[in-house]
Design a protein around this motif. Sequence first.
Motif, short mmCIF file in Angstrom:
data_model
loop_
_atom_site.label_atom_id
_atom_site.label_comp_id
_atom_site.label_asym_id
_atom_site.label_seq_id
_atom_site.Cartn_x
_atom_site.Cartn_y
_atom_site.Cartn_z
N MET A 1 -65.15 61.09 111.50
CA MET A 1 -64.53 59.98 110.83
C MET A 1 -65.38 59.47 109.67
SD MET A 1 -63.03 56.80 112.84
CE MET A 1 -61.45 56.18 112.54
N THR A 2 -66.68 59.66 109.77
CA THR A 2 -67.56 59.20 108.71
C THR A 2 -67.41 60.11 107.50
OG1 THR A 2 -69.12 58.35 110.32
CG2 THR A 2 -69.95 58.71 108.11
N SER A 3 -67.27 59.52 106.35
CA SER A 3 -67.16 60.30 105.13
C SER A 3 -68.48 60.23 104.38
CB SER A 3 -66.02 59.76 104.27
OG SER A 3 -66.28 58.43 103.93
N ASP B 1 -68.35 53.97 107.23
CA ASP B 1 -67.10 54.49 107.80
C ASP B 1 -65.93 53.60 107.41
OD1 ASP B 1 -65.78 56.40 109.80
OD2 ASP B 1 -65.20 54.41 110.55
N LEU B 2 -64.90 54.17 106.82
CA LEU B 2 -63.73 53.42 106.38
C LEU B 2 -63.06 52.71 107.55
CD1 LEU B 2 -61.68 52.61 104.18
CD2 LEU B 2 -60.47 54.75 104.70
N GLY B 3 -62.90 53.40 108.66
CA GLY B 3 -62.25 52.80 109.84
C GLY B 3 -62.99 51.59 110.35
N TRP B 4 -64.31 51.69 110.41
CA TRP B 4 -65.11 50.55 110.86
C TRP B 4 -64.92 49.37 109.92
CZ3 TRP B 4 -69.02 47.76 108.55
CH2 TRP B 4 -69.69 46.86 109.38
N LEU C 1 -62.47 48.72 107.72
CA LEU C 1 -61.12 48.15 107.80
C LEU C 1 -60.95 47.32 109.06
CD1 LEU C 1 -58.98 51.21 106.62
CD2 LEU C 1 -59.37 49.08 105.37
N GLY C 2 -61.47 47.81 110.17
CA GLY C 2 -61.35 47.08 111.44
C GLY C 2 -62.05 45.74 111.41
N SER D 1 -51.42 46.34 118.68
CA SER D 1 -52.64 45.85 118.05
C SER D 1 -53.61 45.30 119.10
CB SER D 1 -52.32 44.77 117.01
OG SER D 1 -51.88 43.61 117.66
#
Length: 175
Positions: A1-3, A21-24, A26-27, A169
């Motif tokens: 997941m890390t880019s 990390d984008l997901g982290w 955004l969360g 959610s």
Amino acid sequence: MTSSVPEPRGGGATATSVEADLGWALGVVFRRYAKAAAAALDDVPGGPRGYQVLATTNAEGPKRQLDLAAQLGVDRTVMTYLLDDLEKTGLVLRQPDPADRRARLIVPTDQGKETLCDLERRLSAAERDVLGSLDEGERLIFRMLLQRVAVKADAVDPIQNACELADESIDITET
């Protein structure tokens, strides 16, 4: 997941850190905004849904109850209870639709319009708090870019029912 992303100028997250990390990211931003928005809307019936009803009917004019439920992705039974609560507090009225006597148009009252203005001020303050590390110009650019990404993402994978999304959610009180 890390880019793999270059390290920001002036230090900050490295390419291998969780912060990259984008997901982290955004969360974290979503959870913070969700908490701030919930606090800003805590005294309006239905919270965010009540706000959406007021904002939609104010911006777009009177809407049929079923059309409003479909537009906002709210189950029609849930919409009925939500409108009952909004009507009891004097924020909206149900008026007969001149084109169909069986249908009701949802119309914001003057009090509903005033409440909407107050809620929008509170939400703006919550947004400024969440995005406080950005200056005004950066916030504008961030919002424009995020909106562009969101519109494209929604076109690829649209939300069919906001109630289903809410069920999926996270519970923001646990984070």
